[in-house]
Design an enzyme around this catalytic site. Structure first.
Site, PDB file in Angstrom:
ATOM      1  N   ASP A   1      -6.665  -0.064   1.192  1.00  7.65           N
ATOM      2  CA  ASP A   1      -5.348  -0.137   0.296  1.00  7.65           C
ATOM      3  C   ASP A   1      -5.898  -0.217  -0.734  1.00  7.65           C
ATOM      4  OD1 ASP A   1      -2.847   0.148  -0.255  1.00  7.65           O
ATOM      5  OD2 ASP A   1      -2.654  -2.417  -0.682  1.00  7.65           O
TER       6      ASP A   1
ATOM      7  N   ASP B   1      -4.407  -1.704  -4.815  1.00 12.64           N
ATOM      8  CA  ASP B   1      -3.861  -2.722  -5.196  1.00 12.64           C
ATOM      9  C   ASP B   1      -4.027  -3.839  -4.294  1.00 12.64           C
ATOM     10  OD1 ASP B   1      -3.145  -0.275  -6.930  1.00 12.64           O
ATOM     11  OD2 ASP B   1      -1.260  -0.725  -7.206  1.00 12.64           O
TER      12      ASP B   1
END
Length: 283
Positions: free
Chosen positions: A118, A120
């Site tokens: 991922d 953020d």
């Protein structure tokens, strides 16, 4: 055919209703709508078969199906496609049709393992919707993890939801600039990110054509299927790292590790790992 993934399908088929049909699902952004396009719920039950946007549904991959402990693969399916299609259609009508998004690596090519990440909250601090590089705060601990994954032979791939495009907070060009900056910052320290995938779609957005439901959006699996086709990835021996429950991708044999942050409360506690433990998990 990957025997580990095949066993995953077999084990899953033993836990669902008698006479249920379990199929392998694929994704193709350019799929012709004349083909059946499906959506699945969180239990992998197929709940819709009339999707009219290729970005919003999965395809039956025509390479793997299980019915009453009988396995149908590849040529066997194609030779009996009318029977198979009827089997699928009848199971859907009875609400006992299930589908697992899957990619079976091509054994005639180099097979890769991947570390999906991922963006953020993992590669950088999560400070809200980010469309400019001045707001990026790189997480230094993940530079070391990406380097470690590189050294262990993993392809490193970012998969990130970027609904800010659909909300008109920033553009696709802005997203690509942010990704280029992240790539360069990691590269400075010898950590190579091989590719970036992002989903600009959200049903609540206000920018066309991005205000749709899309299986590109995590936890749906389309970004991971696209990457797997491009890099011939063995998903069974790959990993995903995220910071929230929506990072648990709808591929049951792709292991997801979640790290805790101050932003999100994680419900799936069994997926939580300490950052230092990631090193021992990646083999």
């Amino acid at each position: 055919m990957n025997k580990d993934i095949e066993n995953c399908f077999l084990n899953f088929s033993k836990q669902i209703e008698n006479d249920a049909v379990l199929i392998a699902l694929d994704f193709d952004a350019d799929a012709e709508i004349k083909n059946k396009l499906y959506t699945i719920d969180n239990n992998y039950r197929i709940i819709k078969n009339d999707i009219n946007n290729s970005l919003s549904g999965y395809l039956f991959s025509n390479n793997f199906l299980i019915h009453n402990n009988n396995i149908y693969i590849d040529n066997e399916i194609n030779k009996n496609i009318e029977y198979i299609n009827n089997l699928i259609e009848n199971a859907f009508k009875k609400n006992i049709l299930y589908g697992i998004p899957s990619y079976f690596a091509d054994e005639n090519k180099k097979i890769n393992k991947a570390l999906f990440l991922d963006r953020d909250g993992v590669l950088m601090e999560d400070v809200g919707y980010i469309g400019t590089i001045d707001r990026i705060k790189i997480k230094r601990e993940f530079i070391d993890i990406v380097k470690y994954a590189n050294d262990r032979g993993y392809i490193t791939i970012v998969t990130t939801n970027q609904a800010g495009v659909s909300y008109n907070y920033y553009s696709n060009e802005d997203v690509n600039k942010v990704h280029h900056y992240i790539y360069e910052e990691y590269k400075k320290h010898g950590a190579i990110i091989n590719d970036f995938y992002y989903c600009p779609y959200h049903i609540k957005g206000n920018v066309k054509p991005y205000n749709i439901l899309s299986v590109l959006r995590k936890p749906e699996a389309a970004m991971h299927l696209l990457a797997s086709k491009k890099y011939n990835i063995d998903l069974f021996n790959s990993f995903m790292i995220g910071d929230r429950d929506s990072d648990i991708i709808k591929i049951p044999y792709l292991r997801t590790m979640l790290i805790e942050t101050d932003i999100y409360e994680i419900e799936n506690k069994e997926n939580i790992v300490n950052i230092n433990d990631i090193y021992s998990i990646l083999k």
